[in-house]
Design an enzyme around this catalytic site. Structure first.
Site, PDB file in Angstrom:
ATOM      1  N   HIS A  61      -9.769   3.672   8.143  1.00 13.31           N
ATOM      2  CA  HIS A  61     -10.264   2.367   7.702  1.00 13.31           C
ATOM      3  C   HIS A  61     -11.679   2.097   8.192  1.00 13.31           C
ATOM      4  O   HIS A  61     -12.444   1.405   7.512  1.00 13.31           O
ATOM      5  CB  HIS A  61      -9.326   1.254   8.191  1.00 13.31           C
ATOM      6  CG  HIS A  61      -8.125   1.055   7.318  1.00 13.31           C
ATOM      7  ND1 HIS A  61      -6.946   1.731   7.508  1.00 13.31           N
ATOM      8  CD2 HIS A  61      -7.922   0.259   6.239  1.00 13.31           C
ATOM      9  CE1 HIS A  61      -6.070   1.361   6.597  1.00 13.31           C
ATOM     10  NE2 HIS A  61      -6.625   0.478   5.808  1.00 13.31           N
ATOM     11  N   ASN A  79       0.837  -1.210   0.000  1.00 12.65           N
ATOM     12  CA  ASN A  79       0.000   0.000   0.000  1.00 12.65           C
ATOM     13  C   ASN A  79       0.865   1.251   0.000  1.00 12.65           C
ATOM     14  O   ASN A  79       0.664   2.188   0.776  1.00 12.65           O
ATOM     15  CB  ASN A  79      -0.933  -0.006   1.218  1.00 12.65           C
ATOM     16  CG  ASN A  79      -2.184   0.828   0.995  1.00 12.65           C
ATOM     17  OD1 ASN A  79      -2.420   1.349  -0.092  1.00 12.65           O
ATOM     18  ND2 ASN A  79      -2.994   0.954   2.033  1.00 12.65           N
TER      19      ASN A  79
END
Length: 546
Positions: A396, A360
């Site tokens: 998230h 990521n």
């Protein structure tokens, strides 16, 4: 209707199918763009035409995935742009950036709260979390542009693409343009977030909507700056717009096939090692070693899902041409500019630090630029690292599993850093080139690499379990079954490091094939400097390691 029918026939949920189909539909859209618009157009409206194509196709894909929930992305994009516009009018871009940050984060968190279920939610909040970072970065780049204007007179290249004068052709090397948001990229500087990406003036709303809904990345990323998007639609991304580098089709196909392979392996593997099995009485009754092996493989296949979907999405970005990353030393074009995963490095990493630099990556770089570095006023890098991780967990979602995962990650990296330093005097000589002919040292080197690989996979796969299970009671149940072995191990290592006497800092002298002692506070040994590494974050101009 066809998606519902396909969902019934395959047994895959409708939203998951829409996710996959949206990513796949980006491929033909990218191909059409590549064949028709990534070339010189003999009109001053060329950038506008390219942006309009992105707007129409991006919003169409967004509507296919989100349905009427497309309103959320439009609302946040338009409101962020209005904040920036008002900041320009009232000459207070800092306030507009703060307002944009609070608005986008609050909007996302309210969305998480309204749509939360017990499982990972595939809903409008998925592209919204990508857009949240994109709009925050956009507003901060606009804020930074004010400093640029104050520091030096702006170079006049019109930012309104409707007024861009290409003098009947854009075959000219538009890299000669000197837009305040367009600059020549130094070698090895990542294209997603280059230096000097400030926005001197506010881009038009239609261009901002195109950036927010770019068809290759609006759904699951990767993240990149408006600076790159502007270069993409004006063709200044390429050294010579009349001679576009070849072979992007092959690299796009390779990403497609590799992404499909990852997802296929994940589907098969998760069938044998479903994360729900960790919550059963049958799992809890198994021998301890068997439970650890099952948890290791379960964590592996949770990660494979992200590797597959990001790699699949990367292919569409390559096909569109936005991933062009210059040339290698042999003059071959590189198409890895928006790669979110360094696959080989990730699979064979021998430390958690290496995992972070290869996983990521664009989100990590965004976090470095827009969160970590903005907390410099705290005067404490460790605190800045902690707050950056808290932000990522909050970004998230609201499930407690995210906070379990990121908090454990912080302590894992801290323990790894401390114990790597303790053993440095023994491991450094293993990697000296003059010792490559010594069989015993080479055996020690490969043994060290294997121990590092095995250790980081155990730590990573253990921590990712909480990320997958999400709910508090599920996470507690799974870790109870293995007696919280991962937590006890890392906290035990940290405790022992505190108790044991500190070793004398030593550095390997490559010229003498020996070990020389240096002052503990010294930052320079034989002309080289220590890495500026703070709890998983490396401070440099190309990477953030989270």
């Amino acid at each position: 209707m066809f998606v519902k029918k396909l969902s019934v026939e395959t047994g895959v949920s409708e939203q998951v199918l829409r996710l996959l189909l949206t990513i796949l539909f980006a491929y033909p859209i990218s191909l059409i763009y590549r064949l028709t618009l990534v070339r010189p157009l003999k009109t001053k409206w060329a950038p506008f035409i390219r942006n309009l194509y992105v707007v129409i196709t991006g919003l169409s894909l967004s509507y296919f995935f989100n349905g009427h929930h497309i309103k959320h992305s439009l609302i946040t994009t338009i409101v962020t742009w209005l904040f920036c516009y008002l900041g320009s009018i009232f000459r207070n871009r800092v306030l507009s950036a703060i307002a944009s940050f609070l608005f986008n984060v609050t909007y996302l968190l309210v969305g998480y709260y309204m749509t939360a279920t017990d499982d990972y939610d595939v809903s409008w909040t998925m592209p919204q979390c990508v857009l949240c970072l994109r709009m925050i970065g956009f507003a901060m780049d606009f804020m930074d542009g004010e400093k640029l204007l104050k520091s030096k007179p702006p170079v006049n290249v019109k930012e309104n693409i409707t007024n861009t004068n290409e003098k009947n052709t854009d075959t000219k090397k538009v890299s000669q343009q000197t837009d305040s948001s367009i600059s020549t990229r130094p070698q090895k500087q990542p294209i997603s977030f280059e230096k000097n990406i400030q926005l001197g003036t506010l881009p038009p709303l239609i261009e901002t909507i195109g950036y927010a809904n770019f068809f290759g990345s609006f759904l699951i990323g990767p993240q990149f700056s408006f600076h790159l998007y502007r270069k993409f639609i004006t063709m200044s991304l390429y050294p010579d717009p009349s001679n576009i580098p070849p072979r992007c089709y092959w690299f796009a196909l390779k990403s497609f096939l590799l992404g499909a392979l990852y997802l296929g392996v994940q589907q098969v593997g998760s069938g044998y090692f479903p994360q729900s099995y960790l919550l059963t009485a049958e799992y809890a009754a198994k021998p301890f070693i068997h439970k650890l092996i099952i948890m290791w493989w379960t964590g592996k296949f949770i990660l494979s899902k992200y590797l597959g979907i990001w790699t699949l999405s990367e292919g569409a970005c390559i096909l569109s041409g936005i991933s062009f990353n210059g040339y290698d030393d042999n003059g071959n074009p590189k198409w890895d500019g928006l790669s979110n995963i360094e696959k080989w490095n990730f699979e064979f990493a021998t430390s958690l630090t290496q995992i972070i630099t290869s996983f990521n990556t664009n989100t990590n770089l965004w976090t470095k630029l827009y969160i970590f570095k903005r907390l410099v006023f705290l005067g404490n890098k460790q605190l800045s690292s902690i707050l950056s991780l808290v932000f990522l967990a909050l970004w998230h979602g609201l499930h407690s599993g995210y906070y379990f995962c990121f908090s454990l990650e912080f302590f894992d990296i801290e323990a790894e850093k401390r114990w790597a330093k303790r053993f440095e005097r023994y491991t450094k000589p293993l990697y000296l080139s003059q010792n490559n002919s010594n069989p015993k040292i080479m055996f020690g080197k490969y043994l060290h690499l294997f121990i590092g690989w095995f250790g980081q996979t155990c730590a990573l796969h253990y921590a990712i379990i909480s990320f997958g299970l999400l709910k508090w009671d599920h996470v507690i149940s799974a870790y109870n079954s293995v007696y919280w072995i991962g937590h006890l191990t890392v906290f035990g290592l940290l405790l022992f490091d505190i108790i044991l006497p500190k070793p004398k800092t030593k550095k390997v002298d490559k010229e003498t094939n020996g070990i020389v002692k240096v002052d503990k506070e010294s930052k320079n040994v034989n002309g080289g400097y220590k890495s500026d590494r703070i709890n998983g974050y490396i401070k440099n101009d190309s990477k953030i390691e989270r």
